[in-house]
Scaffold this motif. Structure first.
Motif, PDB file in Angstrom:
ATOM      1  N   LEU A  92       0.829  -1.156   0.047  1.00  0.00           N
ATOM      2  CA  LEU A  92       0.091  -0.097   0.065  1.00  0.00           C
ATOM      3  C   LEU A  92       0.787   1.278   0.066  1.00  0.00           C
ATOM      4  CD1 LEU A  92      -2.835  -1.279   2.529  1.00  0.00           C
ATOM      5  CD2 LEU A  92      -3.065  -0.336   0.033  1.00  0.00           C
ATOM      6  N   GLY A  93       1.991   1.237   0.762  1.00  0.00           N
ATOM      7  CA  GLY A  93       2.902   2.380   0.648  1.00  0.00           C
ATOM      8  C   GLY A  93       3.538   2.724  -0.788  1.00  0.00           C
ATOM      9  N   ARG A 116      -6.733   8.836  -3.022  1.00  0.00           N
ATOM     10  CA  ARG A 116      -7.887   9.056  -2.225  1.00  0.00           C
ATOM     11  C   ARG A 116      -8.129   7.314  -2.047  1.00  0.00           C
ATOM     12  NH1 ARG A 116     -10.546  12.616  -4.586  1.00  0.00           N
ATOM     13  NH2 ARG A 116     -11.973  11.253  -5.602  1.00  0.00           N
ATOM     14  N   THR A 117      -8.168   6.664  -2.926  1.00  0.00           N
ATOM     15  CA  THR A 117      -8.448   5.089  -2.976  1.00  0.00           C
ATOM     16  C   THR A 117      -7.136   4.376  -2.354  1.00  0.00           C
ATOM     17  OG1 THR A 117      -9.416   5.075  -5.087  1.00  0.00           O
ATOM     18  CG2 THR A 117      -8.814   3.172  -4.424  1.00  0.00           C
ATOM     19  N   ALA A 118      -6.087   4.593  -2.351  1.00  0.00           N
ATOM     20  CA  ALA A 118      -4.910   3.972  -1.745  1.00  0.00           C
ATOM     21  C   ALA A 118      -5.057   4.197  -0.154  1.00  0.00           C
ATOM     22  CB  ALA A 118      -3.719   4.421  -2.455  1.00  0.00           C
ATOM     23  N   VAL A 119      -5.287   5.264   0.089  1.00  0.00           N
ATOM     24  CA  VAL A 119      -5.469   5.646   1.680  1.00  0.00           C
ATOM     25  C   VAL A 119      -6.704   4.911   2.006  1.00  0.00           C
ATOM     26  CG1 VAL A 119      -5.942   7.638   3.200  1.00  0.00           C
ATOM     27  CG2 VAL A 119      -4.350   7.827   1.385  1.00  0.00           C
ATOM     28  N   GLN A 120      -7.592   4.714   1.503  1.00  0.00           N
ATOM     29  CA  GLN A 120      -8.868   4.247   1.894  1.00  0.00           C
ATOM     30  C   GLN A 120      -8.533   2.725   2.218  1.00  0.00           C
ATOM     31  OE1 GLN A 120     -11.991   3.861  -1.099  1.00  0.00           O
ATOM     32  NE2 GLN A 120     -13.361   5.088   0.065  1.00  0.00           N
ATOM     33  N   ASN A 121      -7.890   2.169   1.302  1.00  0.00           N
ATOM     34  CA  ASN A 121      -7.423   0.723   1.189  1.00  0.00           C
ATOM     35  C   ASN A 121      -6.496   0.554   2.454  1.00  0.00           C
ATOM     36  OD1 ASN A 121      -8.978  -0.020  -1.054  1.00  0.00           O
ATOM     37  ND2 ASN A 121      -7.480   0.132  -2.531  1.00  0.00           N
ATOM     38  N   ASP A 133      -0.225   7.571  10.804  1.00  0.00           N
ATOM     39  CA  ASP A 133       1.203   8.042  10.817  1.00  0.00           C
ATOM     40  C   ASP A 133       1.868   7.741   9.477  1.00  0.00           C
ATOM     41  OD1 ASP A 133       1.433   5.974  12.145  1.00  0.00           O
ATOM     42  OD2 ASP A 133       3.052   6.713  13.438  1.00  0.00           O
ATOM     43  N   ARG A 134       1.808   6.196   9.412  1.00  0.00           N
ATOM     44  CA  ARG A 134       2.577   5.543   8.443  1.00  0.00           C
ATOM     45  C   ARG A 134       1.981   5.808   6.957  1.00  0.00           C
ATOM     46  NH1 ARG A 134       4.558  -0.737   8.240  1.00  0.00           N
ATOM     47  NH2 ARG A 134       5.660  -0.806   6.369  1.00  0.00           N
ATOM     48  N   ILE A 135       0.562   6.081   6.929  1.00  0.00           N
ATOM     49  CA  ILE A 135       0.035   6.903   5.562  1.00  0.00           C
ATOM     50  C   ILE A 135       0.547   8.173   5.242  1.00  0.00           C
ATOM     51  CG2 ILE A 135      -2.009   7.411   4.616  1.00  0.00           C
ATOM     52  CD1 ILE A 135      -3.469   5.025   6.105  1.00  0.00           C
ATOM     53  N   GLU A 136       0.624   8.923   6.336  1.00  0.00           N
ATOM     54  CA  GLU A 136       1.020  10.475   6.202  1.00  0.00           C
ATOM     55  C   GLU A 136       2.401  10.458   5.856  1.00  0.00           C
ATOM     56  OE1 GLU A 136      -0.065  12.108   9.666  1.00  0.00           O
ATOM     57  OE2 GLU A 136      -2.225  12.688   9.203  1.00  0.00           O
ATOM     58  N   ALA A 137       3.265   9.533   6.312  1.00  0.00           N
ATOM     59  CA  ALA A 137       4.778   9.400   6.375  1.00  0.00           C
ATOM     60  C   ALA A 137       5.087   9.085   4.760  1.00  0.00           C
ATOM     61  CB  ALA A 137       5.714   8.668   7.136  1.00  0.00           C
ATOM     62  N   ALA A 138       4.206   8.359   4.368  1.00  0.00           N
ATOM     63  CA  ALA A 138       4.300   7.593   2.861  1.00  0.00           C
ATOM     64  C   ALA A 138       4.041   8.744   1.838  1.00  0.00           C
ATOM     65  CB  ALA A 138       3.342   6.417   2.386  1.00  0.00           C
ATOM     66  N   ILE A 139       3.065   9.575   2.026  1.00  0.00           N
ATOM     67  CA  ILE A 139       2.528  10.893   1.418  1.00  0.00           C
ATOM     68  C   ILE A 139       3.747  11.795   1.167  1.00  0.00           C
ATOM     69  CG2 ILE A 139       0.916  12.522   0.901  1.00  0.00           C
ATOM     70  CD1 ILE A 139      -1.103  10.749   2.154  1.00  0.00           C
ATOM     71  N   LYS A 140       4.167  11.709   2.422  1.00  0.00           N
ATOM     72  CA  LYS A 140       5.241  12.947   2.482  1.00  0.00           C
ATOM     73  C   LYS A 140       6.457  12.502   1.757  1.00  0.00           C
ATOM     74  CE  LYS A 140       7.679  15.737   5.984  1.00  0.00           C
ATOM     75  NZ  LYS A 140       8.160  15.970   7.355  1.00  0.00           N
ATOM     76  N   ARG A 141       6.735  11.275   2.129  1.00  0.00           N
ATOM     77  CA  ARG A 141       8.072  10.678   1.455  1.00  0.00           C
ATOM     78  C   ARG A 141       7.919  10.891  -0.277  1.00  0.00           C
ATOM     79  NH1 ARG A 141       8.315   6.971   4.756  1.00  0.00           N
ATOM     80  NH2 ARG A 141       7.176   5.553   3.375  1.00  0.00           N
ATOM     81  N   ALA A 142       6.730  10.267  -0.701  1.00  0.00           N
ATOM     82  CA  ALA A 142       6.438  10.493  -2.131  1.00  0.00           C
ATOM     83  C   ALA A 142       6.659  11.781  -2.582  1.00  0.00           C
ATOM     84  CB  ALA A 142       5.463   9.769  -2.640  1.00  0.00           C
ATOM     85  N   SER A 143       6.266  12.935  -1.777  1.00  0.00           N
ATOM     86  CA  SER A 143       6.202  14.279  -2.412  1.00  0.00           C
ATOM     87  C   SER A 143       7.459  14.932  -2.434  1.00  0.00           C
ATOM     88  CB  SER A 143       5.236  15.103  -1.269  1.00  0.00           C
ATOM     89  OG  SER A 143       4.030  14.562  -1.187  1.00  0.00           O
ATOM     90  N   GLU A 144       8.662  14.402  -1.915  1.00  0.00           N
ATOM     91  CA  GLU A 144       9.812  14.922  -2.099  1.00  0.00           C
ATOM     92  C   GLU A 144      10.485  14.826  -3.333  1.00  0.00           C
ATOM     93  OE1 GLU A 144      11.682  12.912   1.002  1.00  0.00           O
ATOM     94  OE2 GLU A 144      10.922  13.866   2.683  1.00  0.00           O
ATOM     95  N   LYS A 145      11.095  15.759  -3.864  1.00  0.00           N
ATOM     96  CA  LYS A 145      11.631  15.871  -5.255  1.00  0.00           C
ATOM     97  C   LYS A 145      12.566  14.707  -5.723  1.00  0.00           C
ATOM     98  CE  LYS A 145      11.305  20.853  -5.857  1.00  0.00           C
ATOM     99  NZ  LYS A 145      11.921  22.026  -6.507  1.00  0.00           N
ATOM    100  N   ASP A 146      13.386  14.176  -4.554  1.00  0.00           N
ATOM    101  CA  ASP A 146      14.357  13.085  -4.769  1.00  0.00           C
ATOM    102  C   ASP A 146      14.053  11.934  -4.683  1.00  0.00           C
ATOM    103  OD1 ASP A 146      14.192  13.745  -2.058  1.00  0.00           O
ATOM    104  OD2 ASP A 146      16.293  13.510  -1.802  1.00  0.00           O
TER     105      ASP A 146
END
Length: 241
Positions: free
Chosen positions: A26-27, A48-53, A62-75
């Motif tokens: 899911l991450g 939205r669907t991924a978070v829902q699942n 906190d793991r969901i939010e961390a995954a979103i934050k990590r993927a948002s980083e440019k590198d």
């Protein structure tokens, strides 16, 4: 007492291991969704669907939010999605969905699994006549829900099939199936109706079955289990009965 304790301990370990695999997959789905459509749930239906699942399998917030934050980083690294198809032992068709940051590694591993099990990897699309991609939505079947009325209301969203199944805890769950192309339409319609969808996925439905003996089945499942252990694998499908 000792055996019972060890059995419970083993079951608990297996549940944890299963959850860890689900969270990792899911991450990756969250990361792919963020790269495609940005980090905002309101404007990114795939995210939205991924978070829902994730919430449906109790993935920590906190793991969901961390995954979103990590993927948002440019590198941050991106993942490519690839599908591999082949035949396992006894001619059983197997389809594998992957998300990888190293395609060469992934295809080499998948080919190796098939070869060691006496199977063979085929060309992409070679199993299209067996596995059809469908949109599958699941949500709780409350007492106040009129299934027949809901079935009529969901026709505009591309409804193909609606039925009830039991989850692992014995609760009734409504399953809604549409074509692959109608995923967005049905998702939007269910949201408009205020239905709390527990999971929304694109799954492979087999159009035919391969019957094998119990002994042969064990050989095929050994291969399936090996493939599912690979970190690059998101889902594995077969049509064995």
């Amino acid at each position: 007492m000792g055996r019972a304790f060890e059995f419970r301990k083993e079951r608990k370990f297996k549940r944890w291991a299963k959850m860890a695999v689900q969270f990792t997959r899911l991450g990756k789905e969250i990361a792919i969704a963020v790269k495609e459509g940005g980090p905002h749930l309101e404007s990114n239906s795939r995210l939205r669907t991924a978070v829902q699942n994730g919430k449906a399998v109790n993935m920590p917030k906190d793991r969901i939010e961390a995954a979103i934050k990590r993927a948002s980083e440019k590198d941050s690294k991106g993942y490519e999605e690839h599908v591999y198809e082949g035949y396992g032992p006894h001619g059983v068709p197997i389809l594998i969905e992957t998300a990888t940051d190293n395609t060469n590694r992934t295809v080499a591993n998948i080919r190796s699994y098939f070869a060691k099990a006496g199977g063979s990897l085929g060309k992409t699309g070679s199993l299209d006549f067996i596995f059809q991609r469908k949109s599958i939505f699941r949500f709780a079947a409350g007492e106040e829900l009129d299934v027949e009325e809901l079935e009529l209301e969901l026709i505009d969203g591309g409804l193909e099939e609606l039925y009830i199944e039991e989850d692992e805890e014995g609760n009734d769950v409504v399953v809604v199936q549409t074509s692959f192309e109608d995923f967005g339409n049905m998702q939007k319609l269910l949201e408009e109706k205020g239905i709390d969808v527990k999971s929304a996925k694109l799954e492979r439905i087999n159009l035919s079955n391969t019957e094998v003996s119990e002994e042969a089945s064990a050989e095929v499942m050994k291969l399936v289990d090996k493939i599912e252990e690979d970190d690059d694998v998101q889902a594995v499908y077969h049509n064995m009965v």
